[in-house]
Scaffold this active site. Structure first.
Site, mmCIF file in Angstrom:
data_model
loop_
_atom_site.group_PDB
_atom_site.id
_atom_site.type_symbol
_atom_site.label_atom_id
_atom_site.label_comp_id
_atom_site.label_asym_id
_atom_site.label_seq_id
_atom_site.Cartn_x
_atom_site.Cartn_y
_atom_site.Cartn_z
ATOM 1 N N ALA A 10 0.531 6.161 6.635
ATOM 2 C CA ALA A 10 -0.451 7.252 6.648
ATOM 3 C C ALA A 10 -1.889 6.741 6.496
ATOM 4 O O ALA A 10 -2.813 7.281 7.112
ATOM 5 C CB ALA A 10 -0.136 8.255 5.542
ATOM 6 N N GLY A 11 -2.074 5.695 5.695
ATOM 7 C CA GLY A 11 -3.417 5.137 5.485
ATOM 8 C C GLY A 11 -3.981 4.555 6.770
ATOM 9 O O GLY A 11 -5.147 4.784 7.128
ATOM 10 N N ASP A 68 -0.664 -4.306 13.428
ATOM 11 C CA ASP A 68 0.053 -5.111 12.439
ATOM 12 C C ASP A 68 -0.995 -5.857 11.643
ATOM 13 O O ASP A 68 -1.899 -6.490 12.204
ATOM 14 C CB ASP A 68 1.047 -6.079 13.080
ATOM 15 C CG ASP A 68 2.108 -6.483 12.055
ATOM 16 O OD1 ASP A 68 2.852 -5.606 11.601
ATOM 17 O OD2 ASP A 68 2.159 -7.667 11.665
ATOM 18 N N SER A 69 -0.901 -5.762 10.340
ATOM 19 C CA SER A 69 -1.976 -6.283 9.515
ATOM 20 C C SER A 69 -1.410 -6.860 8.231
ATOM 21 O O SER A 69 -0.224 -6.721 7.937
ATOM 22 C CB SER A 69 -2.983 -5.174 9.221
ATOM 23 O OG SER A 69 -2.336 -3.949 8.931
ATOM 24 N N PHE A 159 -6.156 2.292 1.074
ATOM 25 C CA PHE A 159 -4.701 2.240 0.894
ATOM 26 C C PHE A 159 -4.276 0.796 0.628
ATOM 27 O O PHE A 159 -5.097 -0.126 0.640
ATOM 28 C CB PHE A 159 -3.979 2.804 2.131
ATOM 29 C CG PHE A 159 -4.136 1.978 3.383
ATOM 30 C CD1 PHE A 159 -5.272 2.080 4.165
ATOM 31 C CD2 PHE A 159 -3.144 1.097 3.779
ATOM 32 C CE1 PHE A 159 -5.422 1.324 5.324
ATOM 33 C CE2 PHE A 159 -3.276 0.327 4.935
ATOM 34 C CZ PHE A 159 -4.418 0.442 5.705
ATOM 35 N N ARG A 188 -9.771 -4.101 10.548
ATOM 36 C CA ARG A 188 -9.361 -3.106 11.532
ATOM 37 C C ARG A 188 -10.557 -2.745 12.435
ATOM 38 O O ARG A 188 -10.404 -2.630 13.645
ATOM 39 C CB ARG A 188 -8.819 -1.870 10.787
ATOM 40 C CG ARG A 188 -8.100 -0.849 11.663
ATOM 41 C CD ARG A 188 -7.143 0.004 10.855
ATOM 42 N NE ARG A 188 -6.010 -0.793 10.374
ATOM 43 C CZ ARG A 188 -5.841 -1.178 9.115
ATOM 44 N NH1 ARG A 188 -6.666 -0.808 8.169
ATOM 45 N NH2 ARG A 188 -4.810 -1.942 8.788
HETATM 46 P P1 ITT Z 1 3.485 0.276 10.313
HETATM 47 O O1 ITT Z 1 4.238 -0.985 10.608
HETATM 48 O O2 ITT Z 1 4.315 1.510 10.456
HETATM 49 O O3 ITT Z 1 2.195 0.363 11.067
HETATM 50 P P2 ITT Z 1 3.209 -0.928 7.696
HETATM 51 O O4 ITT Z 1 2.555 -0.486 6.438
HETATM 52 O O5 ITT Z 1 4.629 -1.378 7.630
HETATM 53 O O6 ITT Z 1 3.049 0.258 8.761
HETATM 54 P P3 ITT Z 1 2.393 -3.615 8.411
HETATM 55 O O7 ITT Z 1 3.766 -4.069 8.636
HETATM 56 O O8 ITT Z 1 1.341 -4.042 9.408
HETATM 57 O O9 ITT Z 1 2.308 -2.036 8.366
HETATM 58 O O10 ITT Z 1 1.939 -4.034 6.956
HETATM 59 C C1 ITT Z 1 0.618 -4.249 6.672
HETATM 60 C C2 ITT Z 1 0.362 -4.066 5.188
HETATM 61 O O11 ITT Z 1 -0.848 -4.772 4.880
HETATM 62 C C3 ITT Z 1 0.108 -2.618 4.858
HETATM 63 O O12 ITT Z 1 1.269 -1.934 4.476
HETATM 64 C C4 ITT Z 1 -0.920 -2.717 3.734
HETATM 65 O O13 ITT Z 1 -0.341 -2.836 2.493
HETATM 66 C C5 ITT Z 1 -1.650 -4.021 4.023
HETATM 67 N N1 ITT Z 1 -2.902 -3.678 4.672
HETATM 68 C C6 ITT Z 1 -3.186 -3.711 5.989
HETATM 69 N N2 ITT Z 1 -4.423 -3.256 6.230
HETATM 70 C C7 ITT Z 1 -4.928 -2.906 5.041
HETATM 71 C C8 ITT Z 1 -6.148 -2.351 4.619
HETATM 72 O O14 ITT Z 1 -7.101 -2.015 5.469
HETATM 73 N N3 ITT Z 1 -6.311 -2.142 3.323
HETATM 74 C C9 ITT Z 1 -5.352 -2.434 2.432
HETATM 75 N N4 ITT Z 1 -4.174 -2.935 2.734
HETATM 76 C C10 ITT Z 1 -3.949 -3.181 4.037
#
Ligand code: ITT
Length: 202
Positions: A10-11, A68-69, A159, A188
């Protein structure tokens, strides 16, 4: 045109919708279409972003955008990296479904403190955006934001790991910055700037 946002976070969804706002696209979340979450079996952000974008494009018949992050800590050889979300999975700790970000931030901090008092707190967020079309065409854009890890966590916005990430040149964490300020400097936003320049000529 229509664009599927292939995330179940959601974030992220909120940030992506905001970043795409000026382009008048009809954004549909993967969750609202009931699309399944494909297993993220890749070992890089690029592989996992492509897995998610291609699966959503195939299942929906529409163009799809995936993100993916993750957070990489220099003194931990880049961990958690692609495993950033996995480190928050409660099942590894408590046998329950769901994610606990406070626990995950604590795990990173604990591993860092175990390296000694003079350890480097240097870290960076990575974001790979993948855009895929139903015909199999795809493109990827990579973004990065450098910073330092702080402890204890501070702030309530954003988030994930935002409360422990202090971007270079600032004193507040990402979770203490207004969303507009985070969007000016985040990993992002960096990836989005490349996507926009390439796809919208902006
Ligand atoms: P989707 O795969 O469904 O998109 P996910 O949360 O599983 O959601 P990822 O596998 O890419 O996504 O995990 C990336 C994690 O990295 C994410 O859950 C966050 O905890 C962290 N993260 C990524 N971008 C962030 C941000 O801008 N601020 C804080 N944490 C971030």
């Amino acid at each position: 045109g229509k664009l599927v946002i292939a995330t179940h976070n959601a974030g992220k969804l909120k940030e992506i919708a905001k970043l795409l706002e000026p382009y008048g696209l009809d954004c549909i979340s993967a969750g609202s279409l009931g699309l399944p979450e494909p297993p993220e079996t890749g070992t890089t952000f690029v592989e996992n972003a492509l897995i998610k974008a291609r699966a959503a494009a195939e299942a929906s018949g529409l163009p799809a955008l995936a993100d993916d992050s993750g957070l990489s800590v220099a003194a931990l050889d880049g961990r958690p990296g692609v495993y950033t979300a996995d480190w928050a999975e409660r099942q590894f700790f408590e046998g329950e479904p769901g994610r606990d970000w406070y626990m995950a931030m604590g795990k990173v901090e604990g591993m860092l403190q175990a390296k000694g008092p003079d350890v480097s707190r240097e870290c960076w967020f990575s974001c790979v955006l993948a855009l895929a079309w139903p015909d199999g065409e795809h493109v990827v854009y990579e973004g990065r934001a450098d910073g330092t890890l702080t402890w204890p966590p501070r702030g309530t916005m954003g988030f994930g790991y935002d409360p422990v990430f202090v971007p270079v040149g600032r004193e507040q964490t990402f979770a203490e910055l207004d969303p507009e300020e985070k969007h000016a400097i985040s990993h992002r936003a960096d990836a989005f700037a490349k996507l926009k320049a390439d796809q919208f000529g902006a």
